[in-house]
Design a protein around this motif. Structure first.
Motif, mmCIF file in Angstrom:
data_model
loop_
_atom_site.group_PDB
_atom_site.id
_atom_site.type_symbol
_atom_site.label_atom_id
_atom_site.label_comp_id
_atom_site.label_asym_id
_atom_site.label_seq_id
_atom_site.Cartn_x
_atom_site.Cartn_y
_atom_site.Cartn_z
ATOM 1 N N VAL A 75 12.266 -6.904 -7.886
ATOM 2 C CA VAL A 75 11.846 -5.672 -7.201
ATOM 3 C C VAL A 75 11.684 -5.876 -5.702
ATOM 4 O O VAL A 75 12.127 -5.059 -4.893
ATOM 5 C CB VAL A 75 10.523 -5.158 -7.820
ATOM 6 N N ASP A 76 11.013 -6.975 -5.334
ATOM 7 C CA ASP A 76 10.697 -7.191 -3.920
ATOM 8 C C ASP A 76 10.651 -8.692 -3.628
ATOM 9 O O ASP A 76 9.660 -9.362 -3.898
ATOM 10 C CB ASP A 76 9.353 -6.547 -3.577
ATOM 11 N N LYS A 77 11.765 -9.192 -3.060
ATOM 12 C CA LYS A 77 11.847 -10.627 -2.756
ATOM 13 C C LYS A 77 10.864 -11.048 -1.662
ATOM 14 O O LYS A 77 10.563 -12.230 -1.507
ATOM 15 C CB LYS A 77 13.269 -11.005 -2.336
ATOM 16 N N ASN A 78 10.352 -10.080 -0.912
ATOM 17 C CA ASN A 78 9.421 -10.391 0.181
ATOM 18 C C ASN A 78 7.956 -10.198 -0.219
ATOM 19 O O ASN A 78 7.071 -10.257 0.631
ATOM 20 C CB ASN A 78 9.731 -9.514 1.393
ATOM 21 N N ASP A 104 5.302 -3.775 -0.760
ATOM 22 C CA ASP A 104 5.561 -2.388 -0.398
ATOM 23 C C ASP A 104 6.013 -1.585 -1.620
ATOM 24 O O ASP A 104 5.941 -0.357 -1.621
ATOM 25 C CB ASP A 104 6.646 -2.318 0.689
ATOM 26 N N LYS A 105 6.481 -2.259 -2.633
ATOM 27 C CA LYS A 105 6.959 -1.604 -3.852
ATOM 28 C C LYS A 105 5.982 -1.826 -5.007
ATOM 29 O O LYS A 105 6.367 -2.103 -6.129
ATOM 30 C CB LYS A 105 8.348 -2.126 -4.206
ATOM 31 N N TYR A 106 4.711 -1.693 -4.667
ATOM 32 C CA TYR A 106 3.678 -1.978 -5.668
ATOM 33 C C TYR A 106 3.724 -1.017 -6.851
ATOM 34 O O TYR A 106 3.325 -1.360 -7.958
ATOM 35 C CB TYR A 106 2.290 -1.974 -5.020
ATOM 36 N N LYS A 165 3.470 -2.148 -10.569
ATOM 37 C CA LYS A 165 2.353 -1.643 -11.377
ATOM 38 C C LYS A 165 2.861 -1.053 -12.686
ATOM 39 O O LYS A 165 2.293 -1.303 -13.762
ATOM 40 C CB LYS A 165 1.581 -0.580 -10.591
ATOM 41 N N GLU A 166 3.944 -0.268 -12.635
ATOM 42 C CA GLU A 166 4.503 0.327 -13.846
ATOM 43 C C GLU A 166 4.962 -0.745 -14.826
ATOM 44 O O GLU A 166 4.790 -0.601 -16.038
ATOM 45 C CB GLU A 166 5.687 1.241 -13.475
ATOM 46 N N TYR A 167 5.537 -1.806 -14.302
ATOM 47 C CA TYR A 167 5.992 -2.902 -15.175
ATOM 48 C C TYR A 167 4.803 -3.559 -15.874
ATOM 49 O O TYR A 167 4.840 -3.856 -17.070
ATOM 50 C CB TYR A 167 6.763 -3.945 -14.356
ATOM 51 N N ILE A 168 3.726 -3.775 -15.120
ATOM 52 C CA ILE A 168 2.521 -4.400 -15.684
ATOM 53 C C ILE A 168 1.920 -3.514 -16.774
ATOM 54 O O ILE A 168 1.580 -3.988 -17.865
ATOM 55 C CB ILE A 168 1.480 -4.668 -14.575
ATOM 56 N N LEU A 169 1.831 -2.210 -16.493
ATOM 57 C CA LEU A 169 1.194 -1.285 -17.433
ATOM 58 C C LEU A 169 2.042 -1.039 -18.671
ATOM 59 O O LEU A 169 1.526 -1.043 -19.798
ATOM 60 C CB LEU A 169 0.897 0.044 -16.737
ATOM 61 N N LYS A 203 -2.218 -1.857 3.219
ATOM 62 C CA LYS A 203 -1.358 -1.997 2.046
ATOM 63 C C LYS A 203 -2.209 -2.015 0.786
ATOM 64 O O LYS A 203 -3.389 -2.362 0.818
ATOM 65 C CB LYS A 203 -0.531 -3.288 2.117
ATOM 66 N N ASN A 204 -1.582 -1.634 -0.310
ATOM 67 C CA ASN A 204 -2.248 -1.709 -1.608
ATOM 68 C C ASN A 204 -2.053 -3.096 -2.214
ATOM 69 O O ASN A 204 -0.957 -3.676 -2.145
ATOM 70 C CB ASN A 204 -1.692 -0.647 -2.570
ATOM 71 N N VAL A 205 -3.115 -3.597 -2.794
ATOM 72 C CA VAL A 205 -3.089 -4.930 -3.405
ATOM 73 C C VAL A 205 -3.325 -4.784 -4.908
ATOM 74 O O VAL A 205 -4.257 -4.086 -5.331
ATOM 75 C CB VAL A 205 -4.181 -5.847 -2.799
ATOM 76 N N LEU A 206 -2.464 -5.422 -5.701
ATOM 77 C CA LEU A 206 -2.594 -5.414 -7.161
ATOM 78 C C LEU A 206 -3.206 -6.726 -7.625
ATOM 79 O O LEU A 206 -2.826 -7.800 -7.144
ATOM 80 C CB LEU A 206 -1.225 -5.257 -7.833
#
Length: 292
Positions: free
Chosen positions: A268-271, A215-217, A221-225, A246-249
């Motif tokens: 960021v997101d434990k789930n 849910d916190k993609y 995404k910002e971390y990856i970029l 949902k969006n998938v990275l």
């Protein structure tokens, strides 16, 4: 800009040269210190040189390797054409030259131990790893690779099968030159060597393809970029059970970067739901060039 690109290309070429040279020394070391003292003709120009040296001891194995490779290269240029780059010529003749120098300045009068199989394994691990490094930089060690090219041209035999056929032929000749036991050891060594080379190449190029559903993609995404400086693909998916969209990275990263990414996702997101695949070959921007 052009000057910067030229400098980067020069640095890459120097890096390739250094790494190939290290691989070259590994191949030569494995052959000289472990194969040759035990008369293990594990294919290639080295194996053929060991067999010929049995009947013509006045010619060292290193000298025979140089002669064999030069003759094969001449045949290849005549029959196959200019299909062998400067890298292959450098590596194949370099290995022959190193072995020739070792024979002159650091002669091996007998094996390190009386355990032939143990020395064969150590020799394969060292030389096979070196070959993997060399092959990974788009070069080869010459020898039976060249014969395989010739067989491929005239008889349409696959290159891999051609190399295996040539190497096994060398081990059969070793059976006539030496005792049968050594020939059988060499035959096993040829097969083991192939597995070691493949394992090294796969290990060097290993990357991780990571699929992330969270849910916190946006944060991920910002971390990856920004932090990992990697591109990512985003697509929309719908859950089969929840019917939620949902969006998938999807991102491909090195093993080192994967450890950082996994830690960040947990923060960021434990789930978050992630799947990971091992990728052995990847080409494109940020990775290996498609042609090198």
């Amino acid at each position: 800009m052009e000057k910067v690109n030229n400098e980067l290309q020069l640095k890459d070429k120097v890096k390739d040269f250094i790494i190939m040279t290290i691989g070259m020394f590994m191949v030569a070391g494995g052959m000289y210190f472990f194969f040759m003292p035990n008369k293990l003709a594990i294919g290639g120009a080295n194996g053929l040189g060991i067999v010929i040296n049995k009947f013509f001891p006045m010619l060292s194995v290193g000298t025979l390797m140089i002669i064999i490779n030069v003759v094969l290269f001449i045949l290849a240029f005549i029959i196959v054409g200019n299909g062998f780059g400067a890298k292959t010529i450098y590596v194949s003749l370099g290995i022959s030259g190193i072995i020739s120098l070792l024979e002159r300045f650091l002669p091996m009068s007998h094996p390190f131990t009386d355990e032939v199989f143990l020395e064969m394994i150590v020799g394969i691990l060292i030389s096979g790893a070196g070959m993997g490094v060399v092959f990974n930089h788009n070069a080869s060690t010459g020898g039976t690779d060249i014969l395989a090219k010739i067989l491929n041209k005239f008889f349409h035999i696959d290159l891999g099968k051609g190399v295996l056929m040539c190497d096994l032929s060398v081990t059969i000749m070793a059976g006539f030159a030496f005792e049968t036991k050594l020939a059988l050891f060499a035959m096993v060594g040829v097969i083991m060597n192939g597995f070691v080379i493949d394992a090294i190449i796969d290990g060097i190029n290993m990357c991780k393809e990571v699929t992330i559903i969270s849910d916190k993609y946006d944060e991920i995404k910002e971390y990856i970029l920004k932090d990992l400086a990697k591109g990512t693909t985003i697509y929309n998916a719908k859950g089969g059970f929840s019917n939620e969209e949902k969006n998938v990275l999807v991102v491909v990263v090195s093993r080192r970067d994967f450890a950082k990414l996994r830690k960040r996702i947990y923060e960021v997101d434990k789930n978050a739901f992630i799947t990971v695949n091992n990728i052995c070959e990847i080409f494109g921007e940020g990775f290996n060039a498609l042609l090198n």
